[in-house]
Design a protein around this motif. Structure first.
Motif, PDB file in Angstrom:
ATOM      1  N   LEU A 181      50.337   2.145  -0.046  1.00 43.52           N
ATOM      2  CA  LEU A 181      48.938   1.774  -0.193  1.00 43.52           C
ATOM      3  C   LEU A 181      47.993   2.776   0.452  1.00 43.52           C
ATOM      4  CD1 LEU A 181      49.217  -2.051   0.571  1.00 43.52           C
ATOM      5  CD2 LEU A 181      49.379  -0.901  -1.639  1.00 43.52           C
ATOM      6  N   ARG A 182      48.536   3.703   1.235  1.00 41.23           N
ATOM      7  CA  ARG A 182      47.703   4.678   1.926  1.00 41.23           C
ATOM      8  C   ARG A 182      46.903   5.508   0.917  1.00 41.23           C
ATOM      9  NH1 ARG A 182      47.675   6.468   6.943  1.00 41.23           N
ATOM     10  NH2 ARG A 182      49.626   5.363   7.395  1.00 41.23           N
ATOM     11  N   GLY A 183      45.608   5.576   1.128  1.00 42.23           N
ATOM     12  CA  GLY A 183      44.735   6.346   0.243  1.00 42.23           C
ATOM     13  C   GLY A 183      44.305   5.622  -1.008  1.00 42.23           C
ATOM     14  N   MET A 184      44.895   4.450  -1.297  1.00 44.77           N
ATOM     15  CA  MET A 184      44.478   3.687  -2.477  1.00 44.77           C
ATOM     16  C   MET A 184      43.271   2.817  -2.134  1.00 44.77           C
ATOM     17  SD  MET A 184      48.083   2.501  -4.246  1.00 44.77           S
ATOM     18  CE  MET A 184      47.235   1.822  -5.666  1.00 44.77           C
ATOM     19  N   ARG A 185      42.407   2.610  -3.134  1.00 47.06           N
ATOM     20  CA  ARG A 185      41.228   1.764  -2.921  1.00 47.06           C
ATOM     21  C   ARG A 185      41.632   0.302  -2.976  1.00 47.06           C
ATOM     22  NH1 ARG A 185      36.311   1.982  -6.492  1.00 47.06           N
ATOM     23  NH2 ARG A 185      37.855   2.103  -8.161  1.00 47.06           N
ATOM     24  N   TYR A 186      41.175  -0.472  -1.990  1.00 44.30           N
ATOM     25  CA  TYR A 186      41.358  -1.921  -2.021  1.00 44.30           C
ATOM     26  C   TYR A 186      40.120  -2.538  -2.655  1.00 44.30           C
ATOM     27  CZ  TYR A 186      41.536  -6.780  -0.507  1.00 44.30           C
ATOM     28  OH  TYR A 186      41.522  -8.149  -0.477  1.00 44.30           O
ATOM     29  N   ILE A 187      40.317  -3.201  -3.799  1.00 46.34           N
ATOM     30  CA  ILE A 187      39.225  -3.836  -4.515  1.00 46.34           C
ATOM     31  C   ILE A 187      39.177  -5.303  -4.097  1.00 46.34           C
ATOM     32  CG2 ILE A 187      38.187  -4.274  -6.750  1.00 46.34           C
ATOM     33  CD1 ILE A 187      38.566  -1.319  -6.125  1.00 46.34           C
ATOM     34  N   GLN A 188      38.077  -5.702  -3.522  1.00 45.11           N
ATOM     35  CA  GLN A 188      37.960  -7.071  -3.033  1.00 45.11           C
ATOM     36  C   GLN A 188      37.600  -8.018  -4.165  1.00 45.11           C
ATOM     37  OE1 GLN A 188      36.070  -7.406   1.046  1.00 45.11           O
ATOM     38  NE2 GLN A 188      35.353  -5.361   0.457  1.00 45.11           N
ATOM     39  N   TRP A 193      38.203 -15.691  -2.371  1.00 47.52           N
ATOM     40  CA  TRP A 193      39.579 -15.193  -2.408  1.00 47.52           C
ATOM     41  C   TRP A 193      39.991 -14.598  -1.080  1.00 47.52           C
ATOM     42  CZ3 TRP A 193      41.860 -12.606  -7.350  1.00 47.52           C
ATOM     43  CH2 TRP A 193      41.722 -13.473  -8.436  1.00 47.52           C
ATOM     44  N   ASP A 194      39.067 -13.913  -0.396  1.00 48.46           N
ATOM     45  CA  ASP A 194      39.425 -13.234   0.848  1.00 48.46           C
ATOM     46  C   ASP A 194      39.358 -14.156   2.059  1.00 48.46           C
ATOM     47  OD1 ASP A 194      40.141 -10.714  -0.055  1.00 48.46           O
ATOM     48  OD2 ASP A 194      38.065 -10.071  -0.195  1.00 48.46           O
ATOM     49  N   LEU A 195      38.441 -15.104   2.072  1.00 45.72           N
ATOM     50  CA  LEU A 195      38.452 -16.198   3.043  1.00 45.72           C
ATOM     51  C   LEU A 195      38.331 -15.754   4.490  1.00 45.72           C
ATOM     52  CD1 LEU A 195      41.356 -18.195   1.371  1.00 45.72           C
ATOM     53  CD2 LEU A 195      38.921 -18.550   1.055  1.00 45.72           C
ATOM     54  N   GLY A 196      37.768 -14.599   4.734  1.00 42.28           N
ATOM     55  CA  GLY A 196      37.555 -14.173   6.109  1.00 42.28           C
ATOM     56  C   GLY A 196      38.826 -14.075   6.929  1.00 42.28           C
ATOM     57  N   SER A 197      39.923 -13.685   6.289  1.00 43.11           N
ATOM     58  CA  SER A 197      41.235 -13.718   6.931  1.00 43.11           C
ATOM     59  C   SER A 197      41.534 -12.484   7.762  1.00 43.11           C
ATOM     60  CB  SER A 197      42.324 -13.844   5.851  1.00 43.11           C
ATOM     61  OG  SER A 197      42.292 -12.709   5.000  1.00 43.11           O
ATOM     62  N   GLY A 198      40.638 -11.485   7.786  1.00 42.10           N
ATOM     63  CA  GLY A 198      40.928 -10.230   8.483  1.00 42.10           C
ATOM     64  C   GLY A 198      41.801  -9.302   7.670  1.00 42.10           C
ATOM     65  N   ARG A 199      41.997  -9.638   6.393  1.00 42.27           N
ATOM     66  CA  ARG A 199      42.894  -8.842   5.560  1.00 42.27           C
ATOM     67  C   ARG A 199      42.389  -7.411   5.393  1.00 42.27           C
ATOM     68  NH1 ARG A 199      43.039 -11.837   0.805  1.00 42.27           N
ATOM     69  NH2 ARG A 199      44.339 -13.248   2.011  1.00 42.27           N
ATOM     70  N   THR A 200      41.079  -7.251   5.204  1.00 37.99           N
ATOM     71  CA  THR A 200      40.559  -5.895   5.007  1.00 37.99           C
ATOM     72  C   THR A 200      40.810  -5.016   6.226  1.00 37.99           C
ATOM     73  OG1 THR A 200      38.377  -6.667   5.729  1.00 37.99           O
ATOM     74  CG2 THR A 200      38.790  -6.607   3.359  1.00 37.99           C
ATOM     75  N   ASP A 201      40.716  -5.583   7.426  1.00 45.38           N
ATOM     76  CA  ASP A 201      40.988  -4.796   8.641  1.00 45.38           C
ATOM     77  C   ASP A 201      42.445  -4.356   8.683  1.00 45.38           C
ATOM     78  OD1 ASP A 201      38.388  -5.101   9.450  1.00 45.38           O
ATOM     79  OD2 ASP A 201      38.799  -6.813  10.742  1.00 45.38           O
ATOM     80  N   ARG A 202      43.353  -5.249   8.305  1.00 45.61           N
ATOM     81  CA  ARG A 202      44.774  -4.902   8.340  1.00 45.61           C
ATOM     82  C   ARG A 202      45.108  -3.844   7.288  1.00 45.61           C
ATOM     83  NH1 ARG A 202      44.936 -10.473   9.196  1.00 45.61           N
ATOM     84  NH2 ARG A 202      45.481 -10.957   7.047  1.00 45.61           N
ATOM     85  N   LEU A 203      44.484  -3.950   6.119  1.00 43.59           N
ATOM     86  CA  LEU A 203      44.734  -2.952   5.082  1.00 43.59           C
ATOM     87  C   LEU A 203      44.134  -1.603   5.469  1.00 43.59           C
ATOM     88  CD1 LEU A 203      44.119  -5.188   1.944  1.00 43.59           C
ATOM     89  CD2 LEU A 203      46.302  -4.253   2.707  1.00 43.59           C
ATOM     90  N   ALA A 204      42.954  -1.630   6.085  1.00 45.75           N
ATOM     91  CA  ALA A 204      42.356  -0.368   6.540  1.00 45.75           C
ATOM     92  C   ALA A 204      43.237   0.291   7.595  1.00 45.75           C
ATOM     93  CB  ALA A 204      40.963  -0.626   7.101  1.00 45.75           C
ATOM     94  N   ALA A 205      43.905  -0.513   8.423  1.00 47.65           N
ATOM     95  CA  ALA A 205      44.751   0.030   9.490  1.00 47.65           C
ATOM     96  C   ALA A 205      45.954   0.781   8.940  1.00 47.65           C
ATOM     97  CB  ALA A 205      45.219  -1.093  10.419  1.00 47.65           C
ATOM     98  N   GLY A 207      45.795   2.539   6.176  1.00 49.11           N
ATOM     99  CA  GLY A 207      45.304   3.690   5.423  1.00 49.11           C
ATOM    100  C   GLY A 207      44.723   3.385   4.074  1.00 49.11           C
ATOM    101  N   ALA A 208      44.616   2.106   3.685  1.00 45.23           N
ATOM    102  CA  ALA A 208      43.955   1.777   2.427  1.00 45.23           C
ATOM    103  C   ALA A 208      42.456   2.036   2.569  1.00 45.23           C
ATOM    104  CB  ALA A 208      44.207   0.324   2.048  1.00 45.23           C
ATOM    105  N   VAL A 209      41.828   2.387   1.472  1.00 49.42           N
ATOM    106  CA  VAL A 209      40.397   2.674   1.470  1.00 49.42           C
ATOM    107  C   VAL A 209      39.657   1.405   1.054  1.00 49.42           C
ATOM    108  CG1 VAL A 209      38.561   4.067   0.459  1.00 49.42           C
ATOM    109  CG2 VAL A 209      40.814   5.082   0.893  1.00 49.42           C
ATOM    110  N   ILE A 210      38.854   0.869   1.952  1.00 49.26           N
ATOM    111  CA  ILE A 210      38.123  -0.370   1.654  1.00 49.26           C
ATOM    112  C   ILE A 210      36.814  -0.004   0.973  1.00 49.26           C
ATOM    113  CG2 ILE A 210      37.230  -2.504   2.611  1.00 49.26           C
ATOM    114  CD1 ILE A 210      40.265  -2.026   3.011  1.00 49.26           C
ATOM    115  N   ASP A 211      36.735  -0.306  -0.298  1.00 45.17           N
ATOM    116  CA  ASP A 211      35.539   0.020  -1.086  1.00 45.17           C
ATOM    117  C   ASP A 211      34.613  -1.194  -1.064  1.00 45.17           C
ATOM    118  OD1 ASP A 211      33.625   0.732  -2.897  1.00 45.17           O
ATOM    119  OD2 ASP A 211      35.024   1.590  -4.344  1.00 45.17           O
TER     120      ASP A 211
END
Length: 290
Positions: A181-188, A193-205, A207-211
């Protein structure tokens, strides 16, 4: 009693249009009834402008009182005897359910209908806590737990999430790792669906790119964002969203070294003991295999 219900709907939404929609009425009569209540009480309950609706101090004070009065009123049929009338119970369900749970929940609701008048509501999980606290619903099947002092929740089940990617991105793979997943864009997806779960922070950690500018609102939008792109989103592996995808175009793959899950809870008002039989029946309906 009706005016208190109207007040609680507006207090929950802080938006007359959404409140009117939840009550299946138009805005003008709702606004008129709120003003009637304010005249009866001799004080404004909301601050209104073209940009916002806010509770006044009197409105804030009325919310718990109105919730209690409405809950007590709704409990009257149960108190005078179950044989007198089937007690109505309002059950909220979220936008996305595990297919196995959906079927089990449908069976449980049919069982309840022998003794209860079941009114189903569908709403985002993020809206359920306020709806329960204001007595607009009685029980919620939610993807969000609660820390509200008057509510209680129990975990029904947890289900694993997987990454949705263009099928050409990882041909012949049955799973991914976080390194993929490193370098891939994460499309929210939609907010619920995301529910404030902290998922974006974990994916950014990893190397995923949070768009933050790319967010889909339905499955069609999701497919447009992902088709032919170095991008991914996450969905429950057993969801109907995952099952509906054309696997020649898109793959849904677990990520082996990330334990991303979606939790489903049963949430209710803790003090309403009349809900115990309902919670017991709904609590037996989960997504775990027999």
């Amino acid at each position: 009693m009706h005016h208190l219900r109207y007040f609680l709907a507006v207090a929950r939404e802080l938006n007359f249009t959404r409140a009117a929609r939840s009550l299946n009425m138009s805005v003008p009569p709702l606004s008129q009834r709120i003003r009637t209540l304010e005249r009866e009480l001799g004080t404004p309950l909301f601050e209104r402008s073209t940009h916002h609706t806010r509770l006044t101090a009197a409105g804030e004070a009325l919310v718990p009182l109105a919730s209690s009065v409405v809950a007590d009123f709704d409990a009257i049929p149960q108190l005078v005897g179950r044989d007198a009338v089937r007690r109505e119970v309002r059950i909220a369900v979220p936008d996305v359910l595990n297919p196995r749970h959906r079927r089990a929940l449908g069976d449980a609701i049919r069982d309840l209908e022998t003794d209860w008048a079941v009114a189903l509501r569908q709403m985002p999980s993020l809206d359920m806590e306020s709806a329960l606290a204001s007595s607009s619903i009685d029980v919620a099947v939610s993807h969000v737990g609660t820390t509200h002092p008057t509510l209680s929740s129990r975990v029904l089940y947890r289900e694993p999430l997987g990454a949705v990617v263009d099928a050409s991105r990882f041909p012949d793979r049955t799973s991914l790792t976080s390194e993929d997943l490193r370098g891939m864009r994460y499309i929210q997806g939609p907010r619920h669906w995301d529910l404030g779960s902290g998922r974006t922070d974990r994916l950014a950690a990893v190397g995923a790119v949070i768009d933050t500018d790319a967010q889909f609102t339905d499955v069609s939008g999701m497919l447009i964002f992902l088709r032919g792109a170095a991008a991914f989103t996450v969905v429950p592996l057993e969801s109907e969203v995952a099952a509906s995808l054309d696997r020649t175009e898109f793959a849904v793959l677990p990520v082996d070294d990330m334990s991303e899950t979606l939790t489903t809870y049963l949430v209710r008002r803790a003090a309403d003991t009349w809900l115990d039989p309902v919670a017991a029946v709904l609590g037996t309906a989960d997504a775990r295999p027999d």
